[in-house]
Design a protein around this motif. Structure first.
Motif, PDB file in Angstrom:
ATOM      1  N   GLY A   9       0.823  -1.197   0.000  1.00 49.40           N
ATOM      2  CA  GLY A   9       0.000   0.000   0.000  1.00 49.40           C
ATOM      3  C   GLY A   9       0.855   1.244   0.000  1.00 49.40           C
ATOM      4  N   GLY A  10       2.061   1.134   0.542  1.00 52.80           N
ATOM      5  CA  GLY A  10       2.972   2.268   0.643  1.00 52.80           C
ATOM      6  C   GLY A  10       4.038   2.243  -0.432  1.00 52.80           C
ATOM      7  N   CYS A  11       5.227   2.697  -0.059  1.00 46.49           N
ATOM      8  CA  CYS A  11       6.347   2.870  -0.991  1.00 46.49           C
ATOM      9  C   CYS A  11       7.420   1.810  -0.767  1.00 46.49           C
ATOM     10  CB  CYS A  11       6.985   4.242  -0.768  1.00 46.49           C
ATOM     11  SG  CYS A  11       5.843   5.605  -1.035  1.00 46.49           S
ATOM     12  N   ASN A  12       8.449   1.850  -1.614  1.00 45.05           N
ATOM     13  CA  ASN A  12       9.611   0.999  -1.432  1.00 45.05           C
ATOM     14  C   ASN A  12      10.558   1.635  -0.413  1.00 45.05           C
ATOM     15  OD1 ASN A  12      11.185  -1.316  -1.970  1.00 45.05           O
ATOM     16  ND2 ASN A  12      12.451  -0.163  -3.391  1.00 45.05           N
ATOM     17  N   VAL A  13      11.087   2.818  -0.740  1.00 44.33           N
ATOM     18  CA  VAL A  13      12.015   3.539   0.141  1.00 44.33           C
ATOM     19  C   VAL A  13      11.600   5.010   0.113  1.00 44.33           C
ATOM     20  CG1 VAL A  13      14.432   4.056   0.640  1.00 44.33           C
ATOM     21  CG2 VAL A  13      13.857   1.938  -0.523  1.00 44.33           C
ATOM     22  N   ALA A  14      10.490   5.346   0.764  1.00 48.67           N
ATOM     23  CA  ALA A  14      10.014   6.730   0.768  1.00 48.67           C
ATOM     24  C   ALA A  14       8.932   6.870   1.836  1.00 48.67           C
ATOM     25  CB  ALA A  14       9.464   7.108  -0.602  1.00 48.67           C
ATOM     26  N   ASP A  15       8.419   8.088   1.982  1.00 41.42           N
ATOM     27  CA  ASP A  15       7.349   8.357   2.937  1.00 41.42           C
ATOM     28  C   ASP A  15       6.021   8.517   2.212  1.00 41.42           C
ATOM     29  OD1 ASP A  15       9.100   8.387   5.097  1.00 41.42           O
ATOM     30  OD2 ASP A  15       9.412  10.549   4.988  1.00 41.42           O
ATOM     31  N   VAL A  16       4.946   8.179   2.901  1.00 41.71           N
ATOM     32  CA  VAL A  16       3.588   8.428   2.433  1.00 41.71           C
ATOM     33  C   VAL A  16       2.980   9.421   3.413  1.00 41.71           C
ATOM     34  CG1 VAL A  16       1.323   7.428   1.984  1.00 41.71           C
ATOM     35  CG2 VAL A  16       3.385   6.092   1.492  1.00 41.71           C
ATOM     36  N   LYS A  17       2.524  10.566   2.914  1.00 39.85           N
ATOM     37  CA  LYS A  17       1.992  11.595   3.811  1.00 39.85           C
ATOM     38  C   LYS A  17       0.558  11.316   4.223  1.00 39.85           C
ATOM     39  CE  LYS A  17       5.022  15.175   2.122  1.00 39.85           C
ATOM     40  NZ  LYS A  17       5.833  15.633   3.172  1.00 39.85           N
ATOM     41  N   GLY A  18      -0.211  10.651   3.402  1.00 39.09           N
ATOM     42  CA  GLY A  18      -1.619  10.397   3.693  1.00 39.09           C
ATOM     43  C   GLY A  18      -1.890   8.930   3.933  1.00 39.09           C
ATOM     44  N   GLY A  76      27.071   9.460   9.352  1.00 40.69           N
ATOM     45  CA  GLY A  76      26.925  10.593   8.451  1.00 40.69           C
ATOM     46  C   GLY A  76      26.230  10.302   7.136  1.00 40.69           C
ATOM     47  N   GLN A  77      25.873   9.048   6.884  1.00 37.83           N
ATOM     48  CA  GLN A  77      25.247   8.702   5.601  1.00 37.83           C
ATOM     49  C   GLN A  77      23.843   8.148   5.742  1.00 37.83           C
ATOM     50  OE1 GLN A  77      27.643   6.413   2.870  1.00 37.83           O
ATOM     51  NE2 GLN A  77      29.515   7.126   3.835  1.00 37.83           N
ATOM     52  N   GLY A  78      23.572   7.446   6.816  1.00 41.69           N
ATOM     53  CA  GLY A  78      22.266   6.824   6.977  1.00 41.69           C
ATOM     54  C   GLY A  78      22.412   5.343   7.285  1.00 41.69           C
ATOM     55  N   PHE A  79      21.661   4.518   6.574  1.00 35.38           N
ATOM     56  CA  PHE A  79      21.674   3.078   6.797  1.00 35.38           C
ATOM     57  C   PHE A  79      21.945   2.356   5.488  1.00 35.38           C
ATOM     58  CE2 PHE A  79      18.897   4.800  10.031  1.00 35.38           C
ATOM     59  CZ  PHE A  79      19.254   4.102  11.167  1.00 35.38           C
ATOM     60  N   GLU A  80      22.858   1.379   5.529  1.00 34.27           N
ATOM     61  CA  GLU A  80      22.958   0.419   4.434  1.00 34.27           C
ATOM     62  C   GLU A  80      21.950  -0.673   4.742  1.00 34.27           C
ATOM     63  OE1 GLU A  80      27.556   0.688   2.891  1.00 34.27           O
ATOM     64  OE2 GLU A  80      27.012  -0.895   4.291  1.00 34.27           O
ATOM     65  N   VAL A  81      21.204  -1.095   3.729  1.00 33.40           N
ATOM     66  CA  VAL A  81      20.142  -2.070   3.921  1.00 33.40           C
ATOM     67  C   VAL A  81      20.448  -3.298   3.073  1.00 33.40           C
ATOM     68  CG1 VAL A  81      17.669  -2.490   3.784  1.00 33.40           C
ATOM     69  CG2 VAL A  81      18.510  -0.184   4.291  1.00 33.40           C
ATOM     70  N   TYR A  82      20.434  -4.456   3.716  1.00 32.13           N
ATOM     71  CA  TYR A  82      20.740  -5.729   3.074  1.00 32.13           C
ATOM     72  C   TYR A  82      19.524  -6.645   3.147  1.00 32.13           C
ATOM     73  CZ  TYR A  82      25.530  -4.161   3.976  1.00 32.13           C
ATOM     74  OH  TYR A  82      26.682  -3.437   4.032  1.00 32.13           O
ATOM     75  N   LYS A  83      19.378  -7.483   2.152  1.00 36.02           N
ATOM     76  CA  LYS A  83      18.364  -8.526   2.272  1.00 36.02           C
ATOM     77  C   LYS A  83      18.679  -9.329   3.519  1.00 36.02           C
ATOM     78  CE  LYS A  83      17.106  -9.048  -2.542  1.00 36.02           C
ATOM     79  NZ  LYS A  83      17.085  -9.920  -3.705  1.00 36.02           N
ATOM     80  N   ASN A  87      24.495 -10.295   4.054  1.00 33.88           N
ATOM     81  CA  ASN A  87      25.224  -9.065   4.358  1.00 33.88           C
ATOM     82  C   ASN A  87      26.431  -8.825   3.465  1.00 33.88           C
ATOM     83  OD1 ASN A  87      23.443  -8.432   6.367  1.00 33.88           O
ATOM     84  ND2 ASN A  87      24.628  -9.409   7.973  1.00 33.88           N
ATOM     85  N   ASN A  88      26.392  -9.310   2.238  1.00 36.36           N
ATOM     86  CA  ASN A  88      27.518  -9.119   1.326  1.00 36.36           C
ATOM     87  C   ASN A  88      27.411  -7.818   0.549  1.00 36.36           C
ATOM     88  OD1 ASN A  88      28.475 -11.616   2.133  1.00 36.36           O
ATOM     89  ND2 ASN A  88      27.400 -12.689   0.504  1.00 36.36           N
ATOM     90  N   ASP A  89      26.286  -7.575  -0.079  1.00 40.61           N
ATOM     91  CA  ASP A  89      26.109  -6.397  -0.920  1.00 40.61           C
ATOM     92  C   ASP A  89      24.872  -5.632  -0.468  1.00 40.61           C
ATOM     93  OD1 ASP A  89      28.262  -6.958  -2.743  1.00 40.61           O
ATOM     94  OD2 ASP A  89      27.007  -8.560  -3.564  1.00 40.61           O
ATOM     95  N   ALA A  90      25.044  -4.340  -0.215  1.00 42.05           N
ATOM     96  CA  ALA A  90      23.914  -3.504   0.184  1.00 42.05           C
ATOM     97  C   ALA A  90      22.947  -3.366  -0.982  1.00 42.05           C
ATOM     98  CB  ALA A  90      24.392  -2.135   0.646  1.00 42.05           C
ATOM     99  N   ASN A  91      21.663  -3.507  -0.697  1.00 43.74           N
ATOM    100  CA  ASN A  91      20.634  -3.332  -1.709  1.00 43.74           C
ATOM    101  C   ASN A  91      20.173  -1.883  -1.790  1.00 43.74           C
ATOM    102  OD1 ASN A  91      20.107  -6.262  -0.413  1.00 43.74           O
ATOM    103  ND2 ASN A  91      19.811  -6.275  -2.616  1.00 43.74           N
ATOM    104  N   TYR A  92      20.258  -1.160  -0.666  1.00 42.76           N
ATOM    105  CA  TYR A  92      19.795   0.215  -0.598  1.00 42.76           C
ATOM    106  C   TYR A  92      20.688   0.994   0.347  1.00 42.76           C
ATOM    107  CZ  TYR A  92      15.475  -1.975  -2.226  1.00 42.76           C
ATOM    108  OH  TYR A  92      14.562  -2.699  -2.924  1.00 42.76           O
ATOM    109  N   LEU A  93      20.752   2.313   0.158  1.00 42.59           N
ATOM    110  CA  LEU A  93      21.329   3.217   1.139  1.00 42.59           C
ATOM    111  C   LEU A  93      20.221   4.194   1.498  1.00 42.59           C
ATOM    112  CD1 LEU A  93      23.705   4.246   2.830  1.00 42.59           C
ATOM    113  CD2 LEU A  93      24.272   5.763   0.930  1.00 42.59           C
TER     114      LEU A  93
END
Length: 168
Positions: A9-18, A76-83, A87-93
């Motif tokens: 219902g929402g997003c992949n990597v973002a915010d939903v305001k409503g 200083g960057q945020g979060f690396e996100v792994y499946k 934990n070998n390759d980050a899918n998202y930052l």
């Protein structure tokens, strides 16, 4: 496998305001694999999520978000996100200033008909929720196609909160 693997219902990597809303009325016999009212990886649904199931076949239902990932803070960057478990390759930052694990303010899961082949969770798989609501109504509803009255069949457990998968 399911005809449709996953619906968010929402997003992949973002915010939903409503509000994020999913209305499931009919599916093929293969149905839908996973339904999440909220986001996949990160971000917040600041309004409500609402899932209405009036018919069809769904394997897994979560009123909240997925969040089934490993989150590693990078200064200083945020979060690396792994499946999860890979934990070998980050899918998202995910950028600094956002939460790693996805959050939903309030969830509503309403199951009026159809078949759920597993558990139903008012909350997320691993994401956070502030408030959750689950209604299973066994009124015999007439489907929208003029077919015979139906009721909900749940082949699992119903939890008001989230799954909260444990690992060490």
């Amino acid at each position: 496998s399911a005809a449709i693997d996953t619906i968010y219902g929402g997003c992949n990597v973002a915010d939903v305001k409503g509000m994020a809303y999913i209305d499931i009325r009919n599916t093929s016999n293969d149905g839908i694999g996973w339904v999440y009212g909220g986001n996949n990886v990160s971000g917040s649904v600041n309004g409500n999520t609402r899932i209405d199931v009036n018919g069809g076949v769904v394997n897994h239902i979560y009123g909240g978000s997925n969040g089934y990932y490993d989150y590693h803070e990078v200064a200083g960057q945020g979060f690396e996100v792994y499946k999860f478990g890979h934990n070998n390759d980050a899918n998202y930052l995910v950028a600094t200033g956002t939460t790693g694990v996805p959050n939903v303010a309030t969830t509503y899961v309403n199951i009026y008909g159809g078949t759920i082949n597993s558990n139903v969770y008012g909350g997320g798989r691993m994401g956070d929720c502030d408030s959750t609501h689950v209604v299973v109504n066994d009124m015999h509803l007439v489907d929208n196609c003029g077919g015979a009255p139906q009721s909900a069949t749940i082949n699992g457990e119903v939890y008001g909160g989230g799954e909260g998968i444990y690992w060490n």
